[in-house]
Design an enzyme around this catalytic site. Structure first.
Site, PDB file in Angstrom:
ATOM      1  N   MET A 175       0.726  -1.137   0.106  1.00 26.62           N
ATOM      2  CA  MET A 175       0.137  -0.037   0.054  1.00 26.62           C
ATOM      3  C   MET A 175       0.918   1.210   0.053  1.00 26.62           C
ATOM      4  O   MET A 175       1.780   1.092   0.737  1.00 26.62           O
ATOM      5  CB  MET A 175      -0.805   0.072   1.281  1.00 26.62           C
ATOM      6  CG  MET A 175      -1.798  -0.888   1.369  1.00 26.62           C
ATOM      7  SD  MET A 175      -3.287  -0.896   0.159  1.00 26.62           S
ATOM      8  CE  MET A 175      -4.053   0.207   0.504  1.00 26.62           C
ATOM      9  N   GLN A 207      -3.808  -6.369  -7.437  1.00 24.07           N
ATOM     10  CA  GLN A 207      -4.372  -7.040  -6.272  1.00 24.07           C
ATOM     11  C   GLN A 207      -5.517  -6.207  -5.935  1.00 24.07           C
ATOM     12  O   GLN A 207      -5.732  -5.117  -5.973  1.00 24.07           O
ATOM     13  CB  GLN A 207      -3.426  -6.906  -5.213  1.00 24.07           C
ATOM     14  CG  GLN A 207      -3.675  -7.788  -4.111  1.00 24.07           C
ATOM     15  CD  GLN A 207      -3.221  -7.723  -2.718  1.00 24.07           C
ATOM     16  OE1 GLN A 207      -2.881  -6.638  -2.050  1.00 24.07           O
ATOM     17  NE2 GLN A 207      -2.326  -8.907  -2.334  1.00 24.07           N
ATOM     18  N   CYS A 215      -3.917  -9.779   4.321  1.00 25.88           N
ATOM     19  CA  CYS A 215      -3.800  -8.549   5.227  1.00 25.88           C
ATOM     20  C   CYS A 215      -4.696  -8.493   6.259  1.00 25.88           C
ATOM     21  O   CYS A 215      -5.681  -9.125   6.502  1.00 25.88           O
ATOM     22  CB  CYS A 215      -4.459  -7.255   4.375  1.00 25.88           C
ATOM     23  SG  CYS A 215      -4.254  -5.886   5.050  1.00 25.88           S
TER      24      CYS A 215
HETATM   25  C1  LIG Z   1       4.144  -0.708   3.562  1.00 26.34           C
HETATM   26  C2  LIG Z   1       3.691  -2.125   3.266  1.00 26.34           C
HETATM   27  C3  LIG Z   1       2.351  -2.071   2.651  1.00 26.34           C
HETATM   28  C4  LIG Z   1       1.927  -3.573   2.289  1.00 26.34           C
HETATM   29  N1  LIG Z   1       0.553  -3.634   1.628  1.00 26.34           N
HETATM   30  C5  LIG Z   1       0.245  -4.768   1.085  1.00 26.34           C
HETATM   31  C6  LIG Z   1      -0.893  -4.768   0.352  1.00 26.34           C
HETATM   32  O1  LIG Z   1      -1.438  -3.970  -0.221  1.00 26.34           O
HETATM   33  N2  LIG Z   1      -1.362  -6.154  -0.222  1.00 26.34           N
HETATM   34  C7  LIG Z   1      -0.721  -7.256   0.527  1.00 26.34           C
HETATM   35  O2  LIG Z   1      -1.118  -8.282   0.117  1.00 26.34           O
HETATM   36  N3  LIG Z   1       0.395  -7.196   1.250  1.00 26.34           N
HETATM   37  C8  LIG Z   1       0.961  -6.025   1.545  1.00 26.34           C
HETATM   38  N4  LIG Z   1       2.064  -5.885   2.344  1.00 26.34           N
HETATM   39  C9  LIG Z   1       2.700  -6.959   2.767  1.00 26.34           C
HETATM   40  C10 LIG Z   1       3.842  -7.553   1.596  1.00 26.34           C
HETATM   41  O3  LIG Z   1       3.147  -7.794   0.257  1.00 26.34           O
HETATM   42  C11 LIG Z   1       4.747  -8.578   2.039  1.00 26.34           C
HETATM   43  O4  LIG Z   1       3.702  -9.695   2.180  1.00 26.34           O
HETATM   44  C12 LIG Z   1       5.152  -8.503   3.431  1.00 26.34           C
HETATM   45  O5  LIG Z   1       5.961  -7.203   3.532  1.00 26.34           O
HETATM   46  C13 LIG Z   1       6.366  -9.529   3.651  1.00 26.34           C
HETATM   47  O6  LIG Z   1       7.295  -9.499   2.665  1.00 26.34           O
HETATM   48  P1  LIG Z   1       8.766  -8.739   2.930  1.00 26.34           P
HETATM   49  O7  LIG Z   1       9.548  -9.283   4.040  1.00 26.34           O
HETATM   50  O8  LIG Z   1       9.571  -9.219   1.582  1.00 26.34           O
HETATM   51  O9  LIG Z   1       8.578  -7.395   2.791  1.00 26.34           O
HETATM   52  C14 LIG Z   1       2.593  -4.798   2.493  1.00 26.34           C
HETATM   53  C15 LIG Z   1       3.717  -4.514   3.217  1.00 26.34           C
HETATM   54  C16 LIG Z   1       4.323  -3.285   3.461  1.00 26.34           C
HETATM   55  C17 LIG Z   1       5.503  -3.285   4.159  1.00 26.34           C
END
Ligand SMILES: Cc1cc2nc3c(=O)[nH]c(=O)nc-3n(C[C@H](O)[C@H](O)[C@H](O)COP(=O)(O)O)c2cc1C
Length: 320
Positions: free
Chosen positions: A11, A62, A92
């Site tokens: 997001m 998404q 989420c």
């Molecule tokens: C700022 C932010 C916003 C996120 N928004 C979404 C989103 O809109 N939809 C979603 O499925 N996951 C969202 N996530 C989760 C990420 O897609 C991901 O699953 C999570 O950060 C773990 O992966 P990483 O360790 O590589 O960051 C968000 C994560 C962050 C940090």
């Protein structure tokens, strides 16, 4: 099955401006948009929400929601607007999402999730994927996840992306991204049972070694925070994962992205894009005063680009 690397939906981050930047840095990664609620697509300004460059075949929109008819109508609009894949958010855990009973809370109500998926698939012919967690609250463990994946697999879902930690209701979204610890083994074990189902792992991939270590056990890796905090990681992925040596020099990336920012009409768009540029600049040895001057001129659109570009030319790191 061809393995994929993808930029996770985030997001306020994976918007169309970050998409532009990612494409300057990478030719092979998939890109997931931030979550767009089905109702926003049905009632909001579609042309604004779906204003992405659809010529990119690896762009996935998404969506979120839990009313089957709304989701399928929204999905149809997305398909009609030329997008090639849709992803349903089943991961989420935010308070707002809990109140609307969607996101990860659909993992507690698999019957409803099945209805949502079936309804979406009845209206679209492009692929549908889901992004979920390993579980939520006391809906957890290998048996739970196995049963979940088994049911989803029967429904014509082209990819299941699993964030390798369960969600805990009541924890804020930020802490839900670090607590409890990641469980890669659980996701890899599940993949073993479903050879033909594409399963992508997500969570905590912040260096190449981790990605290469898990590569043979899953069908791909999705990466969020590492790519946002260091977009140059995309260059490393191109070189060390895809063995692609044709990359844009940083000076070209910066120049094109600044030109892109300068032609944006609204301040809101420009500010969002400038935030992405900031993320990029943080990984380049760049004088703080110069960075600030650059940001101010971009914000005010008073940029004398020839001067900025002349200054950039003095930074050797941009020529790598
Ligand atoms: C700022 C932010 C916003 C996120 N928004 C979404 C989103 O809109 N939809 C979603 O499925 N996951 C969202 N996530 C989760 C990420 O897609 C991901 O699953 C999570 O950060 C773990 O992966 P990483 O360790 O590589 O960051 C968000 C994560 C962050 C940090």
């Amino acid at each position: 099955m061809k393995k994929t690397i993808s930029v996770a939906p985030m997001m306020k981050r994976t918007d169309r401006h970050f998409h532009y930047l990612v494409r300057l840095l990478s030719q092979n990664t998939y890109f997931y948009t931030e979550m767009i609620h089905a109702n926003a697509i049905l009632r909001g300004d579609k042309s604004k929400l779906l204003n992405f460059d659809i010529s990119d075949q690896r762009l996935v929109v998404q969506i979120g929601g839990s009313v089957p008819d709304h989701l399928s109508e929204a999905a149809k609009i997305i398909e009609d607007n030329g997008f090639k894949e849709i992803n349903l958010n089943v991961g989420c855990p935010s308070k707002k999402v809990k109140a609307g009973n969607f996101g990860v809370f659909l993992m507690k109500d698999i019957d409803l999730l099945e209805e949502c998926i079936t309804s979406i698939n009845s209206k679209i012919s492009i692929p549908l994927s889901i992004k979920c967690r390993t579980g939520v609250d006391d809906y957890e463990g290998e048996d739970f996840l196995n049963n979940f994946v088994q049911r989803i697999t029967r429904l014509n879902v082209n990819k299941i992306i699993i964030h390798a930690r369960k969600a805990i209701s009541g924890l804020d979204t930020k802490r839900n991204r670090s607590i409890p610890p990641l469980n890669y083994d659980l996701v890899c074990n599940i993949k073993n049972y479903y050879e033909d189902q594409e399963i992508i792992i997500n969570g905590g991939f912040d260096d190449m070694e981790k990605i290469l270590d898990i590569d043979s056990k899953v069908d791909g890796v999705m990466i969020g925070r590492k790519i946002y905090s260091n977009p140059l990681f995309l260059h490393e992925i191109e070189q060390k994962y895809f063995f692609n040596s044709t990359k844009n020099k940083l000076i070209e990336v910066m120049t094109k992205f600044m030109e892109y920012i300068l032609q944006l009409q609204s301040n809101k768009d420009a500010n969002r894009a400038i935030n992405h540029l900031m993320a990029l600049l943080k990984c380049i040895p760049f004088q703080k005063s110069h960075r600030e001057a650059l940001m101010t001129s971009l914000r005010d659109k008073k940029i004398d680009s020839s001067e900025v570009f002349r200054n950039l030319e003095k930074i050797p790191a941009l020529y790598q």
